[in-house]
Design a protein around this motif. Structure first.
Motif, PDB file in Angstrom:
ATOM      1  N   LEU A  59       0.736  -1.405   0.248  1.00 26.62           N
ATOM      2  CA  LEU A  59       0.152  -0.026  -0.074  1.00 26.62           C
ATOM      3  C   LEU A  59       1.241   1.385  -0.676  1.00 26.62           C
ATOM      4  CD1 LEU A  59      -2.406  -1.546   2.446  1.00 26.62           C
ATOM      5  CD2 LEU A  59      -3.335  -1.021  -0.037  1.00 26.62           C
ATOM      6  N   GLU A  60       1.950   1.072   0.216  1.00 25.87           N
ATOM      7  CA  GLU A  60       3.175   2.162   0.567  1.00 25.87           C
ATOM      8  C   GLU A  60       3.238   2.331  -1.219  1.00 25.87           C
ATOM      9  OE1 GLU A  60       7.204   3.378   2.361  1.00 25.87           O
ATOM     10  OE2 GLU A  60       5.512   2.118   3.091  1.00 25.87           O
ATOM     11  N   LYS A  61       3.413   3.834  -1.330  1.00 21.98           N
ATOM     12  CA  LYS A  61       3.134   4.028  -2.540  1.00 21.98           C
ATOM     13  C   LYS A  61       3.907   6.497  -2.493  1.00 21.98           C
ATOM     14  CE  LYS A  61       2.005   4.607  -7.663  1.00 21.98           C
ATOM     15  NZ  LYS A  61       0.313   4.331  -7.924  1.00 21.98           N
ATOM     16  N   PRO A  62       4.448   6.703  -3.348  1.00 28.42           N
ATOM     17  CA  PRO A  62       4.510   8.050  -3.125  1.00 28.42           C
ATOM     18  C   PRO A  62       3.778   8.496  -3.940  1.00 28.42           C
ATOM     19  CG  PRO A  62       6.995   6.945  -4.408  1.00 28.42           C
ATOM     20  CD  PRO A  62       5.399   6.006  -3.993  1.00 28.42           C
ATOM     21  N   PHE A  63       3.483   9.607  -3.980  1.00 21.83           N
ATOM     22  CA  PHE A  63       1.773  10.162  -4.246  1.00 21.83           C
ATOM     23  C   PHE A  63       3.270  11.110  -5.706  1.00 21.83           C
ATOM     24  CE2 PHE A  63      -0.646  13.918  -5.873  1.00 21.83           C
ATOM     25  CZ  PHE A  63      -1.572  13.758  -6.411  1.00 21.83           C
ATOM     26  N   PRO A  64       2.631  10.588  -7.166  1.00 20.01           N
ATOM     27  CA  PRO A  64       3.360  11.634  -8.368  1.00 20.01           C
ATOM     28  C   PRO A  64       2.989  12.639  -8.880  1.00 20.01           C
ATOM     29  CG  PRO A  64       1.559   9.465  -8.678  1.00 20.01           C
ATOM     30  CD  PRO A  64       1.698  10.117  -7.463  1.00 20.01           C
ATOM     31  N   THR A 100      -6.892   5.752  -7.702  1.00 20.06           N
ATOM     32  CA  THR A 100      -5.968   5.391  -7.715  1.00 20.06           C
ATOM     33  C   THR A 100      -5.035   5.698  -6.312  1.00 20.06           C
ATOM     34  OG1 THR A 100      -5.618   7.772  -8.515  1.00 20.06           O
ATOM     35  CG2 THR A 100      -5.508   5.936  -9.408  1.00 20.06           C
ATOM     36  N   GLY A 101      -5.968   5.517  -5.403  1.00 19.52           N
ATOM     37  CA  GLY A 101      -5.312   6.021  -3.968  1.00 19.52           C
ATOM     38  C   GLY A 101      -5.904   6.719  -3.149  1.00 19.52           C
ATOM     39  N   LEU A 102      -5.776   5.830  -1.986  1.00 20.03           N
ATOM     40  CA  LEU A 102      -6.356   6.428  -1.012  1.00 20.03           C
ATOM     41  C   LEU A 102      -5.841   7.683   0.121  1.00 20.03           C
ATOM     42  CD1 LEU A 102      -7.326   2.348   0.689  1.00 20.03           C
ATOM     43  CD2 LEU A 102      -8.699   4.231  -1.624  1.00 20.03           C
ATOM     44  N   VAL A 103      -6.979   8.017   0.845  1.00 25.95           N
ATOM     45  CA  VAL A 103      -6.593   8.609   1.668  1.00 25.95           C
ATOM     46  C   VAL A 103      -7.643   8.524   2.849  1.00 25.95           C
ATOM     47  CG1 VAL A 103      -6.673  11.264   2.707  1.00 25.95           C
ATOM     48  CG2 VAL A 103      -6.474  10.744   0.429  1.00 25.95           C
ATOM     49  N   VAL A 104      -6.727   8.377   4.029  1.00 30.52           N
ATOM     50  CA  VAL A 104      -8.066   7.445   4.827  1.00 30.52           C
ATOM     51  C   VAL A 104      -7.172   8.451   6.589  1.00 30.52           C
ATOM     52  CG1 VAL A 104      -7.969   5.290   6.676  1.00 30.52           C
ATOM     53  CG2 VAL A 104      -7.194   5.374   5.141  1.00 30.52           C
ATOM     54  N   THR A 105      -8.830   8.722   7.505  1.00 27.70           N
ATOM     55  CA  THR A 105      -8.320   9.907   8.633  1.00 27.70           C
ATOM     56  C   THR A 105      -9.346   9.440   9.177  1.00 27.70           C
ATOM     57  OG1 THR A 105     -10.790  10.241   7.301  1.00 27.70           O
ATOM     58  CG2 THR A 105      -9.445  11.857   6.254  1.00 27.70           C
ATOM     59  N   LYS A 106      -9.032  10.141  10.277  1.00 23.42           N
ATOM     60  CA  LYS A 106      -9.227   9.970  11.670  1.00 23.42           C
ATOM     61  C   LYS A 106      -8.758   8.487  12.429  1.00 23.42           C
ATOM     62  CE  LYS A 106     -14.193  12.415   9.832  1.00 23.42           C
ATOM     63  NZ  LYS A 106     -15.979  12.103  10.105  1.00 23.42           N
ATOM     64  N   TRP A 145      -2.409   9.201   1.936  1.00 25.17           N
ATOM     65  CA  TRP A 145      -2.500   9.366   3.066  1.00 25.17           C
ATOM     66  C   TRP A 145      -2.383   9.029   3.909  1.00 25.17           C
ATOM     67  CZ3 TRP A 145      -2.838  12.400  -1.451  1.00 25.17           C
ATOM     68  CH2 TRP A 145      -1.186  13.193  -1.858  1.00 25.17           C
ATOM     69  N   ILE A 146      -2.432   9.698   5.645  1.00 23.23           N
ATOM     70  CA  ILE A 146      -3.652   8.903   6.263  1.00 23.23           C
ATOM     71  C   ILE A 146      -3.254  10.337   7.487  1.00 23.23           C
ATOM     72  CG2 ILE A 146      -2.654   6.394   6.502  1.00 23.23           C
ATOM     73  CD1 ILE A 146      -1.107   6.259   8.355  1.00 23.23           C
ATOM     74  N   GLY A 147      -4.308  10.249   7.950  1.00 21.05           N
ATOM     75  CA  GLY A 147      -4.957  11.400   8.654  1.00 21.05           C
ATOM     76  C   GLY A 147      -5.028  11.124  10.551  1.00 21.05           C
ATOM     77  N   VAL A 148      -4.615  11.776  11.836  1.00 19.44           N
ATOM     78  CA  VAL A 148      -4.266  10.869  12.849  1.00 19.44           C
ATOM     79  C   VAL A 148      -5.235  12.476  13.770  1.00 19.44           C
ATOM     80  CG1 VAL A 148      -3.435   9.787  12.952  1.00 19.44           C
ATOM     81  CG2 VAL A 148      -2.505  11.765  13.478  1.00 19.44           C
ATOM     82  N   VAL A 161       3.171   5.166   5.786  1.00 21.95           N
ATOM     83  CA  VAL A 161       5.089   4.425   5.792  1.00 21.95           C
ATOM     84  C   VAL A 161       4.639   2.820   6.660  1.00 21.95           C
ATOM     85  CG1 VAL A 161       7.172   4.321   6.537  1.00 21.95           C
ATOM     86  CG2 VAL A 161       6.142   6.631   5.460  1.00 21.95           C
ATOM     87  N   ALA A 162       4.523   1.860   5.559  1.00 23.76           N
ATOM     88  CA  ALA A 162       3.948   0.820   6.787  1.00 23.76           C
ATOM     89  C   ALA A 162       4.416   0.704   7.477  1.00 23.76           C
ATOM     90  CB  ALA A 162       4.278  -0.030   5.324  1.00 23.76           C
ATOM     91  N   ASN A 163       5.705   0.474   7.385  1.00 14.31           N
ATOM     92  CA  ASN A 163       6.681   0.768   8.710  1.00 14.31           C
ATOM     93  C   ASN A 163       6.631   1.358  10.213  1.00 14.31           C
ATOM     94  OD1 ASN A 163       8.658  -0.358   9.903  1.00 14.31           O
ATOM     95  ND2 ASN A 163       9.609   0.742  10.211  1.00 14.31           N
ATOM     96  N   GLU A 164       6.247   2.552   9.926  1.00 16.20           N
ATOM     97  CA  GLU A 164       5.819   3.481  10.995  1.00 16.20           C
ATOM     98  C   GLU A 164       4.796   2.593  11.302  1.00 16.20           C
ATOM     99  OE1 GLU A 164       7.811   7.367   9.437  1.00 16.20           O
ATOM    100  OE2 GLU A 164       5.500   7.186   9.599  1.00 16.20           O
ATOM    101  N   PHE A 165       3.285   2.848  10.838  1.00 20.67           N
ATOM    102  CA  PHE A 165       2.299   2.253  10.694  1.00 20.67           C
ATOM    103  C   PHE A 165       2.131   0.957  11.273  1.00 20.67           C
ATOM    104  CE2 PHE A 165      -2.689   0.358  10.174  1.00 20.67           C
ATOM    105  CZ  PHE A 165      -2.893   1.761   9.974  1.00 20.67           C
TER     106      PHE A 165
END
Length: 489
Positions: free
Chosen positions: A273-278, A431-437, A464-467, A478-482
């Motif tokens: 799932l880890e991919k930089p935004f182009p 093409t991608g996800l933004v996971v929030t909350k 991206w993910i949001g907290v 970032v998969a390792n951080e998550f």
């Protein structure tokens, strides 16, 4: 006896008397005369015996001929009678067969007629059943559409209210958010906030490794914890299979080492799932953003605009949610806050707004054009069709656009997020996800389910993910951080 036989028996007697008279006329002596007489008598007797035998033979032959004729006549009569009887029997059999054939034809005709009538009855019944079923389906469809329209209207009203409240809350905290300064580096505070947001899952998993042996009970507890964290059955099975294999291969006997192995296995699982935004792939880069009501879509657009500006990119926003005034006002507020132009219309066609925004971005030479769309549920088919239309119209403004199609997903929805991703992906090819909350009640395991392709979906990259609600609370995934936030250090 026949007349011919009577004449033939008298003839020798005349011959005898004629000879006797001739002999009387001749002068003979006594002895000669006696011998002649005797001879004549003997000859006459023999002649008569011969005549008698001939008569008997003739009579026997005649009788045999008569009997043969009678036998022949009786045989002929018997044959004639037999022939007549045979002919009569054949006629009777032919008549019987004809009667039987006629009866069979009659019965077959009656059977065919009965089958035809039954087929007509069955067909009529089938048509009637189909008509009733069609009427029932039509009635159910009409009722479902009515109920769906009412529910959609109620959801829209509720979403407008919630968005208005959210916009007001964001305006109230703008000053505090802008003034807030993190004492530690951004990366450290971000990881801390991510760990805090996923603390429910992290705590439930971390406590499993305290004071326990590495045995089957530990794996069963892990299985339960992962499923409760919304990882789903498929992802849980994949993770535990990989973890078991690693424990066996490395002969791990310490529970703390198993925890470390789980963190690394989860990081490897999430790496897909880890991919930089182009961001450099096109200019302008047209980004279409969709999501359900309340997922944080408009807020995420504002945060992304700020992030792109920090990277030195110019941004243009399109307020494609033309149905809710609060949504337009919220996006305009984010535009003012980031000094970004917003293309908006009051109650216009969202596809037209997107079209104008892409053309304006190309004319102004901006780097990124982000198109907001109205929140919708994947079950609202008419709104999903509208979403497809917006994408098609964007493609008319720019043949390669939209370059990115993002779905904003509420991290608190758990496994429901999987069905949302699958439905939106089928409609507009994400093409991608933004996971929030993820700072709320989110459990975090849903991303493991996304990576596993659960429910027939595909592993759509998470950009991206949001907290939180701060500008810096939306960070690249970032998969390792998550994995570290989920499992713990």
């Amino acid at each position: 006896m026949p007349l011919k036989a009577n004449f033939s028996s008298v003839k020798p007697m005349f011959s005898f008397f004629k000879r006797k008279k001739r002999s009387e006329d001749k002068p003979v002596d006594a002895e000669t005369s006696h011998n002649d007489v005797a001879q004549d008598i003997s000859t006459s007797v023999e002649s008569r015996q011969s005549e008698h035998d001939a008569l008997r033979v003739d009579a026997e032959q005649a009788e045999a001929a008569r009997l043969a004729e009678q036998v022949e006549r009786e045989r002929a009569e018997a044959e004639s009678i037999a022939a007549e009887q045979k002919a009569e029997a054949e006629q009777a059999e032919a008549a019987r067969m004809e009667a039987q054939r006629a009866e069979e034809q009659r019965l077959a005709a009656e059977r065919l007629e009965a089958e035809r009538l039954e087929a007509e009855r069955v067909e009529a019944q089938r048509l009637e059943d189909e008509r009733r079923a069609a009427e029932r389906v039509e009635a159910e469809r009409a009722e479902a559409e009515r109920a769906e329209a009412e529910r959609a209207e109620a959801e829209r009203a509720e979403a407008e209210r919630a968005e208005a409240e959210r916009a007001e809350a964001e305006r109230a905290h703008v000053a505090a958010q802008e003034a807030e300064k993190a004492s530690a580096p951004v990366k450290t505070s971000w990881l801390s906030r991510l760990t805090s947001g996923l603390s429910r899952t992290g705590q439930s998993i971390s406590t499993l490794f305290v004071g326990v042996k590495v045995d089957e009970d530990l794996f069963e507890e892990l299985e339960t914890a992962l499923i409760m964290a919304d990882a789903g059955v498929e992802a849980t099975e994949q993770l535990l299979t990989a973890l078991r294999a690693r424990v066996r291969k490395e002969k791990i006997t310490d529970a703390t080492m198993v925890k470390t192995a789980l963190r690394e296995v989860l990081a490897q699982h999430l790496a897909v799932l880890e991919k930089p935004f182009p961001i450099e792939q096109a200019k302008p880069l047209v980004v279409m953003i969709a999501g359900v009501n309340g997922a944080g879509k408009t807020t995420s657009i504002g945060k992304l605009a700020n992030a792109f500006q920090r990277q030195g990119k110019s941004v243009l926003l399109a307020a494609g949610d033309t149905f809710r005034a609060a949504a337009r006002e919220q996006l305009v507020a984010w535009g003012d806050r980031n000094n970004v132009t917003v293309i908006a219309q009051d109650g216009g066609d969202p596809a037209a707004v997107a079209f104008d925004a892409v053309n304006a971005g190309r004319a102004r030479g901006v780097d990124v054009v982000m198109v907001d769309t109205a929140g919708r549920l994947p079950t609202q088919l008419h709104l999903m069709e509208e979403l497809k239309k917006i994408k098609r119209v964007i493609g008319k403004a720019d043949g390669q656009a939209p370059h990115e199609v993002l779905l904003v997903v509420d991290g608190n929805t758990g496994q429901n997020a999987i069905s949302q991703i699958r439905a939106f992906d089928a409609a507009i090819e994400l093409t991608g996800l933004v996971v929030t909350k993820l700072d709320g009640t989110a459990k975090g395991g849903a991303l493991a389910a996304v990576a596993a392709g659960s429910q027939g979906g595909r592993p759509v990259p998470v950009y991206w993910i949001g907290v939180g609600e701060g500008l810096e609370d939306l960070q690249p995934f970032v998969a390792n951080e998550f994995a570290t936030a989920v499992v713990g250090n």
